[in-house]
Design a protein around this motif. Structure first.
Motif, mmCIF file in Angstrom:
data_model
loop_
_atom_site.group_PDB
_atom_site.id
_atom_site.type_symbol
_atom_site.label_atom_id
_atom_site.label_comp_id
_atom_site.label_asym_id
_atom_site.label_seq_id
_atom_site.Cartn_x
_atom_site.Cartn_y
_atom_site.Cartn_z
ATOM 1 N N LEU A 36 0.506 -5.802 -3.900
ATOM 2 C CA LEU A 36 0.528 -4.550 -3.154
ATOM 3 C C LEU A 36 -0.580 -4.591 -2.095
ATOM 4 C CD1 LEU A 36 1.697 -1.661 -2.900
ATOM 5 C CD2 LEU A 36 0.055 -0.951 -4.667
ATOM 6 N N ILE A 37 -0.203 -4.356 -0.824
ATOM 7 C CA ILE A 37 -1.088 -4.620 0.306
ATOM 8 C C ILE A 37 -1.325 -3.331 1.099
ATOM 9 C CG2 ILE A 37 -1.392 -6.042 2.373
ATOM 10 C CD1 ILE A 37 0.834 -7.878 1.138
ATOM 11 N N HIS A 38 -2.594 -2.989 1.270
ATOM 12 C CA HIS A 38 -2.946 -1.784 2.027
ATOM 13 C C HIS A 38 -2.865 -2.036 3.531
ATOM 14 C CE1 HIS A 38 -6.896 -3.054 3.543
ATOM 15 N NE2 HIS A 38 -7.139 -3.592 2.358
ATOM 16 N N GLY A 39 -3.014 -0.964 4.314
ATOM 17 C CA GLY A 39 -2.893 -1.077 5.756
ATOM 18 C C GLY A 39 -4.195 -0.816 6.503
ATOM 19 N N PHE A 40 -4.065 -0.576 7.795
ATOM 20 C CA PHE A 40 -5.180 -0.288 8.695
ATOM 21 C C PHE A 40 -5.877 0.992 8.236
ATOM 22 C CE2 PHE A 40 -6.502 1.498 12.966
ATOM 23 C CZ PHE A 40 -7.531 0.593 13.183
ATOM 24 N N LYS A 41 -7.208 0.964 8.180
ATOM 25 C CA LYS A 41 -7.999 2.090 7.665
ATOM 26 C C LYS A 41 -7.597 2.446 6.229
ATOM 27 C CE LYS A 41 -7.310 4.791 11.320
ATOM 28 N NZ LYS A 41 -7.406 5.938 12.265
ATOM 29 N N GLY A 47 -6.313 6.871 -2.335
ATOM 30 C CA GLY A 47 -5.313 7.818 -2.807
ATOM 31 C C GLY A 47 -4.260 7.278 -3.744
ATOM 32 N N MET A 48 -3.078 6.982 -3.178
ATOM 33 C CA MET A 48 -1.896 6.677 -3.977
ATOM 34 C C MET A 48 -1.886 5.284 -4.580
ATOM 35 S SD MET A 48 0.956 6.091 -0.960
ATOM 36 C CE MET A 48 0.718 4.889 0.336
ATOM 37 N N PHE A 49 -2.698 4.347 -4.075
ATOM 38 C CA PHE A 49 -2.497 2.947 -4.442
ATOM 39 C C PHE A 49 -2.695 2.632 -5.928
ATOM 40 C CE2 PHE A 49 -2.898 2.478 0.182
ATOM 41 C CZ PHE A 49 -1.750 1.746 0.420
ATOM 42 N N PRO A 50 -3.758 3.121 -6.591
ATOM 43 C CA PRO A 50 -3.834 2.838 -8.033
ATOM 44 C C PRO A 50 -2.644 3.394 -8.814
ATOM 45 C CG PRO A 50 -5.976 3.508 -7.195
ATOM 46 C CD PRO A 50 -4.988 3.769 -6.094
ATOM 47 N N TYR A 51 -2.200 4.593 -8.441
ATOM 48 C CA TYR A 51 -1.031 5.176 -9.104
ATOM 49 C C TYR A 51 0.209 4.344 -8.840
ATOM 50 C CZ TYR A 51 2.815 8.425 -10.016
ATOM 51 O OH TYR A 51 3.984 9.000 -10.463
#
Length: 290
Positions: A36-41, A47-51
């Motif tokens: 799972l890869i986050h984005g810019f800033k 927020g939602m990523f751990p969930y």
């Protein structure tokens, strides 16, 4: 049976760290891996990523999240306290970091590797991370079986021509972070990297050439540039699957700090888990036939 959660922190070079998490229900059976890869800033604990990581894992998958080494977030994990690194971030660095993560999965160096099937890896990216999914999969198709892009970019250059020229002339420019009120620096190296890799980082062309399964999920209330990019991808790479979510914004209605899920986010998760189930079922059938 409870979910196991382990962290990792690797020094790629002096002062440059790659930090991440692994979540999996450990039952001794090797599971397909979702990165799972986050984005810019963004960052892995936004927020939602751990969930999302927990929901995507369920009892079927191992999920790896990580911070890009130059995303500007340090050891604390939730503040942009390394803006000098943020300024120097490029797609080349992000793809390198993603390659390190996937290499660790393949080599068994990732925490809880004994629970992972390293031959079955899928990428899920949000925003700029969605673009990175396309670029990585196009360049290293042997590493991944499929990709999912959530409100992903279709153009690596998120900025205006005027901003680009100003940064190239002055060496640095600034973009506002509406949440933290910080002025986030962008160094000239970002645009220089894009110029050197125009074809390599042409997301639409790379998506059109992509032979593996791909799913693009886009909210129609996202920024016009991203919605337009979604439709351009749909036109130029029609072999993939596309889902437009109505009245849904860039973060599926969620905020940081996390205050709870939304119907839009649950739709994205269900679509992604369904895509993963179909993808890995096809892979299992293929292995059995071989």
């Amino acid at each position: 049976m409870s979910m196991m959660h382990e962290t990792f922190a690797w020094e790629l070079e002096p002062g440059i760290m790659l930090r991440g998490d692994v979540r999996v229900y450990a039952d001794g059976e090797r599971k397909p891996v979702i990165v799972l890869i986050h984005g810019f800033k963004g960052f892995k604990d936004w927020g939602m990523f751990p969930y999302v990581a927990q929901r995507l894992a369920g009892q079927e998958y191992a999920v790896v999240t990580f911070n890009f080494s130059h995303n500007g977030v340090g050891a604390g994990g939730t503040e942009f306290d390394e803006l000098d690194k943020f300024a120097r971030n490029t797609h080349t660095l992000e793809l390198r970091d993603l390659g390190v993560v996937i290499g660790a999965i393949q080599d068994g160096r990732m925490p809880l590797s004994q629970e992972m099937d390293a031959d079955r890896v899928m990428l899920v990216g949000h925003s700029r991370g969605g673009g990175d999914c396309v670029l990585y999969a196009a360049e290293y198709p042997e590493d991944v079986k499929g990709i999912v892009s959530w409100n992903g970019i279709a153009d690596c250059n998120l900025f205006s021509d005027e901003f680009r020229e100003q940064v190239l002339e002055d060496g640095v420019g600034y973009v506002a972070n509406a949440r933290t009120k910080q002025q986030m620096p962008i160094a000239a190296s970002f645009f220089e990297d894009l110029t050197l890799n125009q074809e390599r980082y042409h997301i639409v062309k790379r998506a059109a050439s992509l032979q593996m399964p791909a799913l693009f999920v886009q909210g129609d209330a996202d920024t016009p540039r991203l919605v337009e990019g979604y439709h351009r991808l749909q036109e130029e790479a029609p072999q993939h699957r596309y889902v437009l979510l109505l009245e849904v914004d860039h973060t599926f209605g969620t905020k940081h700090p996390w205050v709870g899920t939304t119907l839009a986010l649950e739709k994205a998760i269900v679509l992604t888990r369904g895509f993963a189930a179909g993808l890995f079922e096809r892979e299992r059938i293929g292995l059995e036939m071989d």
